[in-house]
Write an enzyme that holds these catalytic residues in place. Sequence first.
Site, PDB file in Angstrom:
ATOM      1  N   CYS A  64       0.440  54.888  -0.799  1.00 23.03           N
ATOM      2  CA  CYS A  64      -0.342  54.809  -2.042  1.00 23.03           C
ATOM      3  C   CYS A  64       0.465  54.218  -3.195  1.00 23.03           C
ATOM      4  O   CYS A  64      -0.107  53.622  -4.113  1.00 23.03           O
ATOM      5  CB  CYS A  64      -0.793  56.204  -2.464  1.00 23.03           C
ATOM      6  SG  CYS A  64      -1.827  57.012  -1.270  1.00 23.03           S
ATOM      7  N   ASP A 150     -32.044  66.669  -5.393  1.00 21.94           N
ATOM      8  CA  ASP A 150     -30.759  66.434  -6.064  1.00 21.94           C
ATOM      9  C   ASP A 150     -29.617  66.894  -5.165  1.00 21.94           C
ATOM     10  O   ASP A 150     -29.838  67.620  -4.194  1.00 21.94           O
ATOM     11  CB  ASP A 150     -30.706  67.163  -7.414  1.00 21.94           C
ATOM     12  CG  ASP A 150     -29.611  66.606  -8.328  1.00 21.94           C
ATOM     13  OD1 ASP A 150     -29.066  65.523  -8.024  1.00 21.94           O
ATOM     14  OD2 ASP A 150     -29.297  67.250  -9.344  1.00 21.94           O
ATOM     15  N   ASP A 214     -33.021  61.790  -8.190  1.00 25.60           N
ATOM     16  CA  ASP A 214     -32.096  61.661  -9.317  1.00 25.60           C
ATOM     17  C   ASP A 214     -31.366  60.339  -9.222  1.00 25.60           C
ATOM     18  O   ASP A 214     -30.386  60.229  -8.505  1.00 25.60           O
ATOM     19  CB  ASP A 214     -31.062  62.788  -9.214  1.00 25.60           C
ATOM     20  CG  ASP A 214     -31.124  63.703 -10.396  1.00 25.60           C
ATOM     21  OD1 ASP A 214     -30.490  63.396 -11.395  1.00 25.60           O
ATOM     22  OD2 ASP A 214     -31.848  64.708 -10.286  1.00 25.60           O
TER      23      ASP A 214
END
Length: 314
Positions: A64, A150, A214
Amino acid sequence: MIDRDFHLRDHDLYRYIFDMAVQIPTGMVSTYGTMARSLGDQAASRAVGMMLAADHARPFKVPCHRVIYSDGRTGWYTGAGKGEERKRELLLSEGVPISDGRVLDLERTVFKDFRVDPILTRMADSQRELAPLVSEHGDAMRFERIAGLDVSYDGDRAFSAMVTVNRDGKVLEEKTARCQVNFPYVPGYLGFREMRPYSSLLNKARQDTLYLIDGHGRAHPRRAGIACQFGVVHGIAVGGVAKSVLTGSMETGSLYIENEEVGRVIKDGQGRERFISVGNRVDLTSLCSLVSSISHNPTTLAHDLCTRYRKGRS
DNA sequence: GCGACAG
DNA sequence: ATCTTGTCGC
């Protein structure tokens, strides 16, 4: 014919990112934006950073520290010995030229030749293919059942909920489900994160039900937001009910993309502002009337239910 | 400073 | 979206 499986599958974007990171040679770096572009869309650059920083299972060691900002700033390292300083140390020890906290000679030090499937390009193409299949006709007022959906998250564990009401706002049915998702939030690709959590709530796709999701439908850069994806993939009537704008310009209560009305602002039954757009098999005008007229927004009921479900089970 | 991106 | 702290209104 739409590739339903492509929309319903859990695409493991973490694996894509990890596979790319190990391709960065020692002595070189890459940037969040470069990696996102290799996948097909720079809009995913923040998601690339989030994934590299996330506490997520890794099948092998992922370097990383070799991924930096596009302006050369080194940024933070979340691995062992975390911090700005540690990231610079690691890069210097690998022979990367750094001065004043910045990687030098970006032309030569930034690795760009990733060998990777451009999955975001394929996803965007799939959305463009789906867009013409959306129907914008159908009276929202003819539905006896209105289902709000949702999702709530604990990391990448999704807790979804569906609350079905009648037009008087009376609750007819509640359902919850949970599943793992390995595709992060990327603006424009929400459907590929949430299609599975939503679909797992469907025993069968009901034609007598209007599903409210949503997020946006047509008010999307490729006219194929999550409400369209959900509607076309399952062959059902869907409306998009979003809390904020993704794209387009607002003029006198309507949302436009290239002079085409793709959505409207309304106040829901509780007086809260919502951006409405067509998902599938409803017209915008009747959809707006319906959402305004229901005393309890089913989407809000679903939001409360999946939040309670997550807090109770995680 | 601009542009600003659902959940 | 989630987290956390602080503030406002009933």
